[in-house]
Design an enzyme around this catalytic site. Structure first.
Site, PDB file in Angstrom:
ATOM      1  N   ASP A 287       0.846  -0.906   0.052  1.00 50.16           N
ATOM      2  CA  ASP A 287       0.059   0.274   0.150  1.00 50.16           C
ATOM      3  C   ASP A 287       0.740   1.356   0.097  1.00 50.16           C
ATOM      4  OD1 ASP A 287      -3.144   0.702   1.687  1.00 50.16           O
ATOM      5  OD2 ASP A 287      -1.994   1.778   0.457  1.00 50.16           O
TER       6      ASP A 287
HETATM    7  C1  GLC Z   1      -4.147   4.352  -0.124  1.00 45.86           C
HETATM    8  C2  GLC Z   1      -5.208   3.147   0.144  1.00 45.86           C
HETATM    9  C3  GLC Z   1      -5.253   1.932  -0.758  1.00 45.86           C
HETATM   10  C4  GLC Z   1      -5.363   2.701  -2.036  1.00 45.86           C
HETATM   11  C5  GLC Z   1      -3.731   3.164  -2.221  1.00 45.86           C
HETATM   12  C6  GLC Z   1      -3.455   3.793  -3.595  1.00 45.86           C
HETATM   13  O1  GLC Z   1      -3.415   4.735   0.714  1.00 45.86           O
HETATM   14  O2  GLC Z   1      -4.918   2.624   1.525  1.00 45.86           O
HETATM   15  O3  GLC Z   1      -6.647   1.605  -0.502  1.00 45.86           O
HETATM   16  O4  GLC Z   1      -5.372   1.663  -3.317  1.00 45.86           O
HETATM   17  O5  GLC Z   1      -3.530   4.047  -1.364  1.00 45.86           O
HETATM   18  O6  GLC Z   1      -4.351   4.863  -3.692  1.00 45.86           O
END
Ligand code: GLC
Length: 730
Positions: A287
């Protein structure tokens, strides 16, 4: 001798066997991996935010990057950006394909969570439809639109199981039940990826956030998670396994820890369970800065240490922290990280790109997605919005008759557009939302009175003059989604007071609640004449709502999460397991729970009313025993539409393993059947129960099915129904 393009390309492909379609996928993968330098392998594990074909040209041309995250920032669902453009994607892709040594195409990821240009209800609302085909069709359209803008990878479905409505991200979830979330999540995967990933208009799906993020302490986002492996396996891992079995191409690691071990360093769950036990051969992506955050979590001394731990644990792509790009090559050269570990990560990324057909079709057609949602996609958005609505109470006031008199439409959402799109809407446009105000005026030919939405004293004046008030209340999407948790589940400040005052006028009051989570609606459920939960319903909010309130459509949604009596009652869900006490639970199951409050949920999981009524006949079983190996029992029940209007009944099957090696849920959703019945019609819901539905992990983490008794319950929600005991025989 001059060679034609065909011969040149054949000669080229002979030198680049990974381009030869006739070769088996793994041969192509291996051929490319064998050609790659360590730097190029590391490049495939590196993902940056909003790759720019200008400033990042050198990085792309050197093969130092494998994918781009197109997002507004670290919490993409909360801020809008300028959207994605096919031309920019193609420009970056041309550098990768034509200027880098091996011509490996890039992946372009974006959070297409509940629609792209055509915005559907938030996932919690989609879950309330209990309709796999509808969810699949919505994801299919989202993928078609997103891929037309150059998106090749979406970070959805979100499969976190949560019984915590304080947590803002329940809005993105598919509810509290592993079977509901698992089946709807798999439907989303099939929608995003199509029958075969790489076909026209397909995007790679991403099951997230692996695993246990929905257990954050106190519902506070990012909080630590205390959970044992048994509950992980018997609840939280299940929808992810469903997604993997549906062919989900990627999995995203969760920000959170599991009992002290951050998921971005959790070798046992990522490498041993996901990749080992389940045989997942796709890509695990971090993430946002999840690798880098291992330092903040206090398990890594610096970014180099974080990179070493994350790659060893099985995180294949580092999303934006830069740790892999900065340290992986040196970690391999120093012998601290085996080359095989980096090979495994690079191989998975290459495999995904070959599976996706990116070597054959690296570019997006010049035209981007439609300048505005097509009419037919609006119809699908309206179908999904209407199917997501859950009717909580109705004292006979709904459906409204068109000649119902002077209707006042009031409340903070009466004239809303953008807010009805909900959280995690990146490419929808507020000005395109069909608002409730415009929809009711269309339906009532301008006769409705539309309040200014400020819920002011003018509202009371207008309510006194109206024959019926429809109040659109609830929470703005800025109260749900990532980093948006709340400590109180009541309606936002001020709304309850005005609703109470309107109700005190003694005229019919219909309350529509827009929300990203279960709320404590308390006395509203008592003094309102009808309450409908509409979640954040997306592009076609207005028409879907008015067609429902005025009876053109009947509400058919069912709660995908329990609505608790109060925040003090949490956790409150259908995941409850038996306890040793109360001493005389049969006499008073709530004894010893709360001295100062009722214990049962305010509105149970699976509940929802319609504009008709249904009555259930006796439960019929083909047998009361089934063999552990290969046995099954047919369970059926007749359902009569005993009202005057057509309606949809979601007949739910719950199972309980009476005696197991560990405590098992009192009522666990095992299956459901939707029946759409005309007034007076009788339908039959038929289920096939197999021992597999009783499988669970025991104290030794061994998956097993026990011979012995189980309780079958069939009914309209988790609160009860017709029961029968069955026995699994060995
Ligand atoms: C965010 C979220 C995740 C998302 C990623 C990309 O912090 O936790 O669900 O897909 O970053 O935007």
């Amino acid at each position: 001798m001059a060679t034609g393009p065909e011969e040149a390309s054949q000669r080229g492909n002979m030198a680049r066997p990974w381009l030869r379609l006739e070769l088996p996928q793994e041969e192509r993968v291996q051929a490319l991996l064998a050609e790659m330098t360590l730097a190029e392998k590391v490049g495939q594990t590196h993902q940056i935010h909003n790759l720019d074909p200008g400033s990042d040209r050198e990085l792309i041309a050197s093969g130092g990057i494998g994918s781009s995250l197109m997002a507004s920032g670290a919490t993409a669902g909360n801020e809008r950006d300028e959207g994605v453009r096919a031309c920019a994607v193609n420009a970056a892709q041309r550098i990768a394909v034509q200027e880098s040594r091996l011509g490996i195409p890039l992946l372009f990821g974006r959070d297409v969570i509940h629609g792209h240009r055509t915005v559907f209800p938030i996932p919690l609302g989609l879950a309330a439809t209990w309709d796999e085909d509808l969810v699949r069709r919505a994801a299919r359209l989202a993928a078609t639109e997103a891929s037309a803008d150059g998106v090749t990878w979406t970070f959805a479905p979100m499969l976190d199981i949560s019984e915590e409505p304080r947590w803002g991200r329940v809005a993105e979830s598919l509810g509290e039940a592993p079977v509901l979330a698992g089946r709807l999540g798999a439907a989303m995967v099939r929608g995003f990826q199509g029958e075969v990933l790489g076909g026209p208009g397909t995007v790679a799906a991403c099951a997230k956030h692996f695993v246990g993020y929905g257990l954050v302490g106190g519902g506070r986002d990012y909080e630590t998670v205390q959970v044992g492996e048994n509950t992980l396996r018997n609840v939280h891992l299940r929808p992810f396994l469903d997604a993997v079995r549906a062919g989900c191409a990627t999995v995203m690691a969760a920000f959170t820890d599991v009992d002290g071990v951050p998921m971005h360093a959790h070798r046992r769950l990522l490498r041993d369970v996901l990749k080992g036990e389940w045989g997942f051969d796709g890509v695990v992506v971090a993430d946002w800065d999840g690798v880098g955050q291992l330092v903040a979590q206090g398990v890594a001394t610096d970014l180099r240490d974080a990179a070493a731990q994350a790659i060893a644990a099985g995180v294949d792509i580092d999303m934006v922290s830069g740790a892999y790009a900065a340290h992986l090559a040196e970690l391999v050269e120093s012998g601290q990280v085996p080359l095989a570990v980096v090979d495994d990560a690079a191989r998975r990324v290459i495999r995904l790109k070959i599976r996706h057909g990116l070597f054959e079709h690296p570019y997006v057609a010049a035209t981007t997605s439609a300048p505005q949602p097509w009419p037919q996609s609006r119809l699908l958005a309206r179908e999904a919005a209407a199917a997501s609505f859950v009717l909580l109470t109705n004292k006979g006031t709904l459906p409204l008759a068109p000649d119902t008199g002077r209707v006042l439409l009031t409340g903070p959402f009466a004239q809303e557009g953008e807010a009805l799109l909900g959280t995690w809407t990146l490419d929808g446009r507020g000005e395109e939302v069909a608002s409730p105000a415009s929809a009711i005026q269309t339906l009532l030919r301008g006769e409705a009175v539309i309040d200014d939405g400020r819920f002011s004293d003018q509202t009371m004046h207008l309510a006194r003059q109206a024959d019926i008030t429809v109040a659109l209340v609830g929470e703005h999407p800025s109260r749900s989604g990532e980093a948006h948790s709340v400590a109180d589940l009541g309606l936002p400040a001020g709304q309850l007071e005005v609703l109470r005052a309107i109700a005190a006028l003694g005229k019919p009051l219909v309350v529509v609640v827009f929300t990203g989570r279960p709320l404590d609606l308390g006395e509203v459920l008592d003094f309102a004449d009808a309450v409908l939960v509409a979640w954040h319903p997306g592009l076609e909010a207005g028409p879907a709502l008015m067609e429902t309130l005025f009876g053109e459509r009947s509400p058919g949604g069912r709660l995908p999460m329990t609505f608790p009596r109060s925040v003090g009652h949490l956790p409150s869900s259908s995941l409850a397991r038996p306890t040793g006490r109360p001493i005389d639970a049969a006499r008073d199951p709530a004894a010893g729970r709360y001295l100062d409050a009722l214990v049962v949920p305010r509105l149970p999981f699976g509940s929802g009313l319609t504009y008709t009524t249904f009555s259930y006949g006796p439960l019929r079983l083909s047998a009361t025993e089934m063999a552990l190996h290969g046995g099954s029992i047919q369970v059926s029940i007749d359902v009569t539409n005993s009202g005057e209007r057509p309606g949809r009944e979601v007949v739910q099957l719950y199972l309980r393993d009476i005696v197991a090696d560990v405590t098992r849920p009192l009522v666990e959703l095992a299956d459901w059947v939707s029946l759409v019945l005309d007034a007076g019609a009788v339908g039959t819901a038929t289920f096939t129960i197999t021992p597999e539905q009783l499988a669970y992990y025991d104290r030794t983490m061994t998956r097993r099915i026990d011979p012995g008794e189980a309780l079958v319950t069939v009914g309209p929600d988790a609160a009860g129904g017709s029961c029968a005991r069955i026995t699994v025989t060995d």
